[in-house]
Design a protein around this motif. Sequence first.
Motif, PDB file in Angstrom:
ATOM      1  N   LYS A  16      55.971 -69.411  13.277  1.00  0.00           N
ATOM      2  CA  LYS A  16      56.127 -70.470  14.284  1.00  0.00           C
ATOM      3  C   LYS A  16      56.707 -69.920  15.577  1.00  0.00           C
ATOM      4  O   LYS A  16      56.208 -70.204  16.672  1.00  0.00           O
ATOM      5  CB  LYS A  16      57.011 -71.581  13.705  1.00  0.00           C
ATOM      6  CG  LYS A  16      57.254 -72.742  14.637  1.00  0.00           C
ATOM      7  CD  LYS A  16      57.987 -73.895  13.941  1.00  0.00           C
ATOM      8  CE  LYS A  16      59.409 -73.532  13.530  1.00  0.00           C
ATOM      9  NZ  LYS A  16      60.194 -74.704  13.085  1.00  0.00           N
ATOM     10  N   ILE A  17      57.767 -69.125  15.458  1.00  0.00           N
ATOM     11  CA  ILE A  17      58.393 -68.628  16.686  1.00  0.00           C
ATOM     12  C   ILE A  17      57.501 -67.591  17.377  1.00  0.00           C
ATOM     13  O   ILE A  17      57.521 -67.469  18.604  1.00  0.00           O
ATOM     14  CB  ILE A  17      59.818 -68.077  16.421  1.00  0.00           C
ATOM     15  CG1 ILE A  17      60.623 -68.115  17.715  1.00  0.00           C
ATOM     16  CG2 ILE A  17      59.791 -66.695  15.800  1.00  0.00           C
ATOM     17  CD1 ILE A  17      62.095 -67.906  17.542  1.00  0.00           C
ATOM     18  N   ASN A  20      55.344 -69.794  19.300  1.00  0.00           N
ATOM     19  CA  ASN A  20      56.103 -70.540  20.308  1.00  0.00           C
ATOM     20  C   ASN A  20      56.391 -69.719  21.559  1.00  0.00           C
ATOM     21  O   ASN A  20      56.417 -70.247  22.670  1.00  0.00           O
ATOM     22  CB  ASN A  20      57.450 -71.000  19.722  1.00  0.00           C
ATOM     23  CG  ASN A  20      57.345 -72.344  19.021  1.00  0.00           C
ATOM     24  OD1 ASN A  20      56.360 -73.035  19.171  1.00  0.00           O
ATOM     25  ND2 ASN A  20      58.366 -72.691  18.260  1.00  0.00           N
ATOM     26  N   ASP A  45      63.622 -76.388  17.598  1.00  0.00           N
ATOM     27  CA  ASP A  45      62.368 -76.605  16.877  1.00  0.00           C
ATOM     28  C   ASP A  45      62.571 -76.653  15.361  1.00  0.00           C
ATOM     29  O   ASP A  45      61.808 -76.049  14.598  1.00  0.00           O
ATOM     30  CB  ASP A  45      61.362 -75.492  17.268  1.00  0.00           C
ATOM     31  CG  ASP A  45      59.927 -76.022  17.271  1.00  0.00           C
ATOM     32  OD1 ASP A  45      59.725 -77.210  17.015  1.00  0.00           O
ATOM     33  OD2 ASP A  45      59.021 -75.222  17.528  1.00  0.00           O
ATOM     34  N   GLN A  48      64.324 -71.917  13.504  1.00  0.00           N
ATOM     35  CA  GLN A  48      63.342 -70.853  13.655  1.00  0.00           C
ATOM     36  C   GLN A  48      63.868 -69.590  13.000  1.00  0.00           C
ATOM     37  O   GLN A  48      65.065 -69.389  12.907  1.00  0.00           O
ATOM     38  CB  GLN A  48      63.052 -70.622  15.141  1.00  0.00           C
ATOM     39  CG  GLN A  48      62.566 -71.887  15.826  1.00  0.00           C
ATOM     40  CD  GLN A  48      62.077 -71.671  17.251  1.00  0.00           C
ATOM     41  OE1 GLN A  48      60.893 -71.587  17.488  1.00  0.00           O
ATOM     42  NE2 GLN A  48      62.990 -71.611  18.192  1.00  0.00           N
TER      43      GLN A  48
ATOM     44  N   TRP B   5      55.731 -71.348  27.470  1.00  0.00           N
ATOM     45  CA  TRP B   5      55.766 -71.157  26.031  1.00  0.00           C
ATOM     46  C   TRP B   5      55.739 -72.503  25.329  1.00  0.00           C
ATOM     47  O   TRP B   5      56.406 -73.443  25.758  1.00  0.00           O
ATOM     48  CB  TRP B   5      57.041 -70.412  25.623  1.00  0.00           C
ATOM     49  CG  TRP B   5      57.366 -69.226  26.431  1.00  0.00           C
ATOM     50  CD1 TRP B   5      58.517 -69.016  27.131  1.00  0.00           C
ATOM     51  CD2 TRP B   5      56.547 -68.060  26.643  1.00  0.00           C
ATOM     52  NE1 TRP B   5      58.459 -67.801  27.756  1.00  0.00           N
ATOM     53  CE2 TRP B   5      57.265 -67.188  27.482  1.00  0.00           C
ATOM     54  CE3 TRP B   5      55.291 -67.693  26.210  1.00  0.00           C
ATOM     55  CZ2 TRP B   5      56.761 -65.965  27.902  1.00  0.00           C
ATOM     56  CZ3 TRP B   5      54.772 -66.471  26.614  1.00  0.00           C
ATOM     57  CH2 TRP B   5      55.512 -65.630  27.454  1.00  0.00           C
ATOM     58  N   GLY B   7      57.147 -73.097  22.669  1.00  0.00           N
ATOM     59  CA  GLY B   7      58.498 -73.296  22.149  1.00  0.00           C
ATOM     60  C   GLY B   7      59.450 -73.916  23.140  1.00  0.00           C
ATOM     61  O   GLY B   7      60.526 -74.389  22.777  1.00  0.00           O
ATOM     62  N   ASP B  10      61.038 -77.625  22.928  1.00  0.00           N
ATOM     63  CA  ASP B  10      62.291 -77.987  22.272  1.00  0.00           C
ATOM     64  C   ASP B  10      63.515 -77.306  22.881  1.00  0.00           C
ATOM     65  O   ASP B  10      64.604 -77.878  22.878  1.00  0.00           O
ATOM     66  CB  ASP B  10      62.229 -77.686  20.773  1.00  0.00           C
ATOM     67  CG  ASP B  10      63.297 -78.471  20.026  1.00  0.00           C
ATOM     68  OD1 ASP B  10      63.230 -79.707  20.059  1.00  0.00           O
ATOM     69  OD2 ASP B  10      64.193 -77.859  19.454  1.00  0.00           O
ATOM     70  N   THR B  11      63.357 -76.114  23.401  1.00  0.00           N
ATOM     71  CA  THR B  11      64.532 -75.459  23.984  1.00  0.00           C
ATOM     72  C   THR B  11      64.993 -76.205  25.233  1.00  0.00           C
ATOM     73  O   THR B  11      66.111 -76.020  25.696  1.00  0.00           O
ATOM     74  CB  THR B  11      64.256 -73.981  24.343  1.00  0.00           C
ATOM     75  OG1 THR B  11      63.115 -73.911  25.190  1.00  0.00           O
ATOM     76  CG2 THR B  11      64.031 -73.148  23.094  1.00  0.00           C
TER      77      THR B  11
END
Lengths: 101, 101, 101, 101
Positions: A16-17, A20, A45, A48, B5, B7, B10-11
């Motif tokens: 996933k990361i 991401n 998320d 991770q 990204w 990701g 969420d960050t």
Amino acid sequence: MDDAWAGSIDTIKKAKIACNFAMPSGETGKLSVPGSPLYVIEHADDGQITFPGGLPIVDKEGMLIGPIGVSGDTVENDHLAAQAGVNVAGVCDVPKHPWRS
Amino acid sequence: MDDAWAGSIDTIKKAKIACNFAMPSGETGKLSVPGSPLYVIEHADDGQITFPGGLPIVDKEGMLIGPIGVSGDTVENDHLAAQAGVNVAGVCDVPKHPWRS
Amino acid sequence: MDDAWAGSIDTIKKAKIACNFAMPSGETGKLSVPGSPLYVIEHADDGQITFPGGLPIVDKEGMLIGPIGVSGDTVENDHLAAQAGVNVAGVCDVPKHPWRS
Amino acid sequence: MDDAWAGSIDTIKKAKIACNFAMPSGETGKLSVPGSPLYVIEHADDGQITFPGGLPIVDKEGMLIGPIGVSGDTVENDHLAAQAGVNVAGVCDVPKHPWRS
């Protein structure tokens, strides 16, 4: 994978990361130790995993088409197995980008 | 932001911690490394992100009116973009307070 | 255990990681500090506890049949109590494996 | 507390860990840094906060009757305010115990 760790079912979310942030999970992990720019990114998320074994897959057009994650052996071997999978479908590196650092 | 990204979705909750503690997310991050006063604060409030890119917005009356969060580039660039956003609406600093340290 | 810490109800999930990776929970903990191969593994599988007191139980055929977890005293004593439990039913070590490192 | 940080609503769960392990939250925090016996204990019990401001309350019979948590100022001031609260109702220290280390 027979005889893999039961815990690998969830650590495989290292894929996933990799997707991401379009980089190998182990690279993100180097950036997430105390004092580094992405310290505590693991809390995003829904959790991770940032040790090696997750890789992004980038196709011939430079598009990130997905990730691959391998878990169940040492992180070094997981990474090698993931790399073998990537090689079938593309590469790991996204092309240079006009504004993304 | 195009090509950011995935990701970063969420960050961007780094904005949450900027509002929660009225300070830039990166400042909270400096306080959350091992041995510092707020070590492990990331475990509060359903997971917080403490690297740069989240800023509080304080209006002309000194009221904290909300946060801004930017994610998708390096944390340095995210911080600069967030600062530009704050400048439109106010400042980042809450006024001195009679009892709050 | 009478007069154990209330918090031990949940830290006993150290048994989970002992089963997940077929090694004592404290060994996993040594691998999860910043800079080590399994840094942040605690974020997998809904939260794992990696201090001593969780042990895998391996039977005479070399099968991992489950874990044992003890919590409520110092981690050293928890580990000793768990070891006593393992000794009744088997051992902690899984046999050598043809490909697992 | 007026003008306290919004984020303090959740960090006040430092009271939970004070009750869970019958010691000041800040003491648990010293034990949870990398390399210490309770590293990553924050991942237990749905997320625990281990910086100062949470204290156990022990009555005259030596019974742990609950915790107090204060959040909203510096961790040093939070701790002092919590201590003032404990002083009304009892002490922080549980009595010596025949087997608990």
